[in-house]
Structures are given as structure tokens and as C-alpha cells.
Scaffold this motif. Structure first.
Motif, PDB file in Angstrom:
ATOM      1  N   MET A  31       0.863  -1.191   0.000  1.00 39.22           N
ATOM      2  CA  MET A  31       0.000   0.000   0.000  1.00 39.22           C
ATOM      3  C   MET A  31       0.894   1.234   0.000  1.00 39.22           C
ATOM      4  SD  MET A  31      -3.101   0.842  -0.237  1.00 39.22           S
ATOM      5  CE  MET A  31      -4.193  -0.498   0.264  1.00 39.22           C
ATOM      6  N   GLN A  66      -2.672   0.272   6.002  1.00 35.93           N
ATOM      7  CA  GLN A  66      -1.932   1.183   6.881  1.00 35.93           C
ATOM      8  C   GLN A  66      -2.824   1.626   8.043  1.00 35.93           C
ATOM      9  OE1 GLN A  66      -1.479   3.897   3.685  1.00 35.93           O
ATOM     10  NE2 GLN A  66       0.559   3.187   3.110  1.00 35.93           N
ATOM     11  N   ARG A  89      -1.709  -7.683   5.299  1.00 34.44           N
ATOM     12  CA  ARG A  89      -0.498  -7.232   5.983  1.00 34.44           C
ATOM     13  C   ARG A  89      -0.816  -5.895   6.661  1.00 34.44           C
ATOM     14  NH1 ARG A  89       3.634  -4.927   2.176  1.00 34.44           N
ATOM     15  NH2 ARG A  89       4.091  -7.044   1.504  1.00 34.44           N
ATOM     16  N   CYS A 100       0.330  -2.762   8.606  1.00 36.75           N
ATOM     17  CA  CYS A 100       1.525  -1.980   8.999  1.00 36.75           C
ATOM     18  C   CYS A 100       1.051  -0.642   9.563  1.00 36.75           C
ATOM     19  CB  CYS A 100       2.437  -1.781   7.795  1.00 36.75           C
ATOM     20  SG  CYS A 100       1.666  -0.937   6.417  1.00 36.75           S
ATOM     21  N   LYS A 101       1.980   0.079  10.195  1.00 38.34           N
ATOM     22  CA  LYS A 101       1.587   1.388  10.737  1.00 38.34           C
ATOM     23  C   LYS A 101       1.342   2.373   9.604  1.00 38.34           C
ATOM     24  CE  LYS A 101       3.848   1.109  15.223  1.00 38.34           C
ATOM     25  NZ  LYS A 101       4.751   1.736  16.206  1.00 38.34           N
ATOM     26  N   GLY A 102       2.122   2.265   8.543  1.00 32.32           N
ATOM     27  CA  GLY A 102       1.993   3.207   7.416  1.00 32.32           C
ATOM     28  C   GLY A 102       3.265   4.014   7.287  1.00 32.32           C
ATOM     29  N   GLY A 103       3.865   3.955   6.104  1.00 29.83           N
ATOM     30  CA  GLY A 103       5.163   4.592   5.915  1.00 29.83           C
ATOM     31  C   GLY A 103       5.089   5.918   5.172  1.00 29.83           C
ATOM     32  N   TYR A 104       3.893   6.480   5.004  1.00 33.11           N
ATOM     33  CA  TYR A 104       3.778   7.719   4.212  1.00 33.11           C
ATOM     34  C   TYR A 104       3.299   8.867   5.091  1.00 33.11           C
ATOM     35  CZ  TYR A 104       4.482   4.644   0.303  1.00 33.11           C
ATOM     36  OH  TYR A 104       5.037   3.726  -0.549  1.00 33.11           O
ATOM     37  N   THR A 107       5.446  -5.309  11.810  1.00 31.27           N
ATOM     38  CA  THR A 107       5.897  -4.282  12.755  1.00 31.27           C
ATOM     39  C   THR A 107       7.174  -4.734  13.468  1.00 31.27           C
ATOM     40  OG1 THR A 107       5.232  -2.940  14.669  1.00 31.27           O
ATOM     41  CG2 THR A 107       4.451  -5.217  14.656  1.00 31.27           C
ATOM     42  N   HIS A 108       7.944  -3.731  13.943  1.00 26.34           N
ATOM     43  CA  HIS A 108       9.094  -4.046  14.799  1.00 26.34           C
ATOM     44  C   HIS A 108       8.818  -3.546  16.209  1.00 26.34           C
ATOM     45  CE1 HIS A 108      10.454  -3.081  10.669  1.00 26.34           C
ATOM     46  NE2 HIS A 108      10.945  -4.286  10.784  1.00 26.34           N
ATOM     47  N   LEU A 154      11.156  -6.297   8.462  1.00 25.26           N
ATOM     48  CA  LEU A 154      12.062  -5.963   7.369  1.00 25.26           C
ATOM     49  C   LEU A 154      13.400  -6.647   7.629  1.00 25.26           C
ATOM     50  CD1 LEU A 154      11.308  -2.122   7.082  1.00 25.26           C
ATOM     51  CD2 LEU A 154      10.254  -3.990   5.806  1.00 25.26           C
ATOM     52  N   ILE A 192      16.309  -5.677  10.370  1.00 28.54           N
ATOM     53  CA  ILE A 192      15.817  -4.815  11.448  1.00 28.54           C
ATOM     54  C   ILE A 192      15.308  -5.738  12.557  1.00 28.54           C
ATOM     55  CG2 ILE A 192      14.185  -2.945  12.035  1.00 28.54           C
ATOM     56  CD1 ILE A 192      15.713  -1.971   9.692  1.00 28.54           C
ATOM     57  N   GLU A 203      13.190   6.606   8.047  1.00 32.55           N
ATOM     58  CA  GLU A 203      12.283   6.067   9.051  1.00 32.55           C
ATOM     59  C   GLU A 203      12.938   6.095  10.424  1.00 32.55           C
ATOM     60  OE1 GLU A 203       9.444   2.865   7.271  1.00 32.55           O
ATOM     61  OE2 GLU A 203      11.118   1.954   8.297  1.00 32.55           O
ATOM     62  N   LYS A 204      14.218   5.800  10.439  1.00 33.41           N
ATOM     63  CA  LYS A 204      14.957   5.790  11.708  1.00 33.41           C
ATOM     64  C   LYS A 204      16.325   6.413  11.450  1.00 33.41           C
ATOM     65  CE  LYS A 204      16.147   2.740  15.531  1.00 33.41           C
ATOM     66  NZ  LYS A 204      15.807   3.673  16.590  1.00 33.41           N
ATOM     67  N   ASN A 218      19.936   5.073  11.646  1.00 32.64           N
ATOM     68  CA  ASN A 218      20.529   4.199  10.624  1.00 32.64           C
ATOM     69  C   ASN A 218      21.501   4.979   9.751  1.00 32.64           C
ATOM     70  OD1 ASN A 218      19.051   2.080  11.479  1.00 32.64           O
ATOM     71  ND2 ASN A 218      17.610   2.051   9.768  1.00 32.64           N
TER      72      ASN A 218
END
Ligand code: FDA
Length: 337
Positions: free
Chosen positions: A165, A193, A214, A216-220, A256-257, A284, A287, A322-323, A326
């Protein structure tokens, strides 16, 4: 209202603090550029990019977070399988600019499916984006037709496909294309998301279809009126969405992590009597390896997302944004040069 004040400039790797502006969506002042934008600028600086894509850095990064090509990704996938985890393989090719390029990516996925089958890779999933299927050049019809080609081939070989997504504006089209293809190929999964306000209802709808989802929290970037803008609200929404998926009969894939969320989702799944074959944790590659090991040891069905391909650098930058810690890896390489 979009006020701007302050005027600090620093040169160097194009890292300029141009001031502080009022963000009307978040309703708070933000430094412009934001820390995320700074990481993007730094990572995309030719010298930084040159260092990271140098053979020495490729050896350091590739294999840990990403793979350079399908062969390397399949090696990693076999290692995961030996350690008790499944995989999701995702091609990172360059953006699709015309129908031929979309078809070329479809062909690469078909070859990948053949290769998985050939080496007898168990528990493999293929992840595709609408953009790769030609959505931006031919709309939902072209994307749907290409997705059918990939999903048909995968299902024939006992491999699942999951539709990623992306931006909030594409969610409805993505779900429409998913629905049309899923009607013929029930193993096709889709990502949802939790950060979007609509997702709880989407989870209920997808659950009633028994879909592989799946979560996920959402990466956008969040959009006022369509997304939760605070992390805590997204986390709470994640739990509600997860509960909907479980209650309505989906096959939930918790991506999720976040250890706290994993604990909650495990409890919810156990309380609902789901076996370890009826839900899974997705992470991922590279991670949270300790979390992955512990989950496998506790009997959780774990799957790692393995991006590979010529455009792996852009994926790596995305993970740094994202982090940002890194980015230390990248900064060290440039400083050492
Ligand atoms: P959060 O960001 O709160 O992180 C929890 C903890 O995990 C952090 O404290 C940190 O320790 C660690 N962590 C998280 N990200 C890290 C990183 N990059 N590097 C190092 N440590 C990190 N998004 C989307 O919009 N569409 C999609 O299709 C997908 N697909 C997808 C598949 C899979 C398998 C995963 C794991 C994630 C996605 N995502 C996604 C991305 C997802 O939406 C989200 O942006 C990230 O997973 C980060 O959120 P967490 O749930 O990990 O929590």
C-alpha cells in the motif's frame, strides 16, 4: 496559515536550516527542512550516494538490509528458511515510465517465481507495488492485468503475492484492483496502513473475505482529515485494526518491529484461539533480529521482507529516514573517506 521565521543557513552537504515554519496539519512549528528531509538530502548527495553504492559499502549493506540481485536475495531467503522464517521478496527496480517498463518488471517477477520454485523455496511471498504493475502509466486497468499475470503464475507454483500500500490517494484504486484480482486468485494479499482513518472499516471488510492482510503502521506522510497525525493514535488504531482482522476471519500478517504491539497482537491471537499457522509476524530484513529470533523460538510464524534489485539504494534511504540513527552507517562511510 503558513508562517515562516528565522533564517539560519549552513553550507556543506546542502544541509541548510532555512527557518521555522508553522505546520497547519500538525498544528505546531517545525524546523524546515525537517530532520527527515535532511537525511534525504544528505543521502542523495552525490558523494554520499557514491560512497554507499561503492563495492565496499554494498558488501556491508547488501545482505544485511537489502540484496543487490535476485540471486543474492534467494540465498538470504534460503538462510531464513533454514532458520525457521519465511520471506517476502520485493524487486527494487527503477520507477516505471511506460508500459514496456511495467511489462519488464512483470517479467522479472515471473522469472523470480520460477527461480523460487526451482530451488524449492518454501513459504515464499512476492510483494508488488501498483506503480510496478503500470498504475501510473496506464491506470488501474493496466495494473490489474499485470497483477493477474504475476498472481496467476505465483499461485500456480504455490507462492503468494501481496500488494503493497502506498500514498493515501491511491488506497481506493489499490483496494479496487486487489478486489477484482482477489475474486479470481484468493491467495492475493494486500497491505493496510493503520495510520489511515478508513483502515478499521477496510480491515472489517477484508476480514469478511478471509483475505491475507499485511497490517503496517503506514510509511507515508499523514494527511489532515485522512490520517492519524500522532504516533500514539496510530498505535491505538493498529490494535483496533488487528482486532478487526482477527474477529472477522482474515489471515492477519502483523508487519511491525514494535515489541509492544507484537505482544498485544500475540495475546489477541491466542485469546481468539488462532494457531501459529493462522497469523504471522512480518519484519524488514536486518531490522530487529533479536525480536525475530525470540518470536521464532516462541513458535510465532515469522516472515522477513527482502528487497533486492538495482534500485536498492532508494529503499535503504527510505529506511534511514524512518529511523535516522541508521544514517550513522552512511555518515561514518563519508567521514572515513
Ligand atoms: P515503529 O516505527 O514505531 O518502530 C518500532 C521500533 O522498531 C522502533 O523503536 C525501532 O527500534 C524499530 N524500527 C522501526 N523501523 C526501523 C528501521 N527502519 N530501522 C531500525 N529500526 C527500526 N508501509 C506502507 O506504508 N506500506 C506497505 O506496504 C508497507 N509494507 C511493510 C512490510 C513490512 C514487512 C514491514 C515490516 C513494514 C512495512 N511498511 C509498509 C512500513 C511500516 O508502515 C512502518 O513504516 C515501519 O514498519 C515502521 O513501523 P513499526 O511498526 O516497525 O513501528
Amino acid at each position: 496559515m503558513n508562517r515562516r521565521w528565522g533564517n539560519v543557513h549552513r553550507s556543506g552537504y546542502d544541509i541548510r536550516v532555512t527557518g521555522i515554519r508553522w505546520d497547519p496539519q500538525a498544528r505546531r512549528p517545525v524546523v524546515s527542512p525537517t530532520p527527515r528531509e535532511l537525511v534525504y538530502r544528505f543521502a542523495n548527495h552525490p558523494r554520499a550516494a557514491g560512497m554507499v553504492t561503492s563495492p565496499a559499502m554494498q558488501r556491508l549493506i547488501a545482505g544485511r538490509y537489502v540484496s543487490q540481485d535476485a540471486e543474492q536475495a534467494l540465498d538470504v531467503a534460503q538462510g531464513l528458511a533454514a532458520g525457521g522464517a519465511g520471506c517476502t521478496l520485493h524487486l527494487r527496480a527503477f520507477p516505471v515510465r511506460n508500459a514496456q517498463q511495467a511489462r519488464a518488471q512483470v517479467d522479472q517477477y515471473l522469472e523470480l517465481i520460477e527461480a523460487c520454485h526451482h530451488i524449492g523455496l518454501a513459504d515464499a511471498d512476492i510483494s508488488v507495488k501498483m506503480e510496478q504493475m503500470g498504475y501510473l502509466v496506464g491506470g488501474p486497468d493496466v495494473a490489474g492485468k499485470n497483477l493477474v499475470l504475476v498472481t496467476d503464475h505465483a499461485q500456480h507454483h504455490g507462492i503468494t503475492v501481496t500488494l503493497d500500500m502506498e500514498q493515501a490517494e491511491q488506497v481506493q484504486d489499490t483496494l479496487d484492483v486487489w478486489r477484482a484480482v482477489h475474486a479470481e486468485f484468493p491467495s492475493l494479499g494486500v497491505a493496510i496502513q493503520a495510520s489511515l482513518l478508513r483502515s478499521e472499516q477496510d480491515c472489517a471488510d477484508l476480514g469478511q473475505l478471509g483475505a491475507r492482510v499485511r497490517l503496517c503502521k503506514g510509511g507515508y506522510r499523514g494527511i489532515q482529515g485522512q490520517s492519524y497525525l500522532r504516533h500514539a493514535d496510530t498505535d491505538r488504531a493498529y490494535v483496533r485494526c488487528g482486532r478487526r482482522l482477527i474477529d472477522e476471519g482474515a489471515y492477519p500478517m502483523f508487519a511491525t518491529h514494535d515489541v509492544r504491539l507484537l505482544r498485544i497482537m500475540t495475546l489477541l491471537a491466542d485469546d481468539s484461539g488462532l494457531t501459529s499457522q493462522e497469523w504471522e509476524l512480518q519484519t524488514l530484513q536486518g531490522i530487529a533480529p533479536h525480536m525475530v529470533r525470540k518470536a521464532i523460538d516462541e513458535g510465532v510464524h515469522v516472515r522477513c521482507y527482502l528487497p533486492f534489485g538495482p534500485n536498492w539504494y532508494s529503499w535503504f534511504v527510505g529506511r534511514m529516514v524512518e529511523k535516522p540513527s541508521n544514517a550513522a552507517l552512511l555518515v561514518r562511510s563519508v567521514v572515513a573517506a
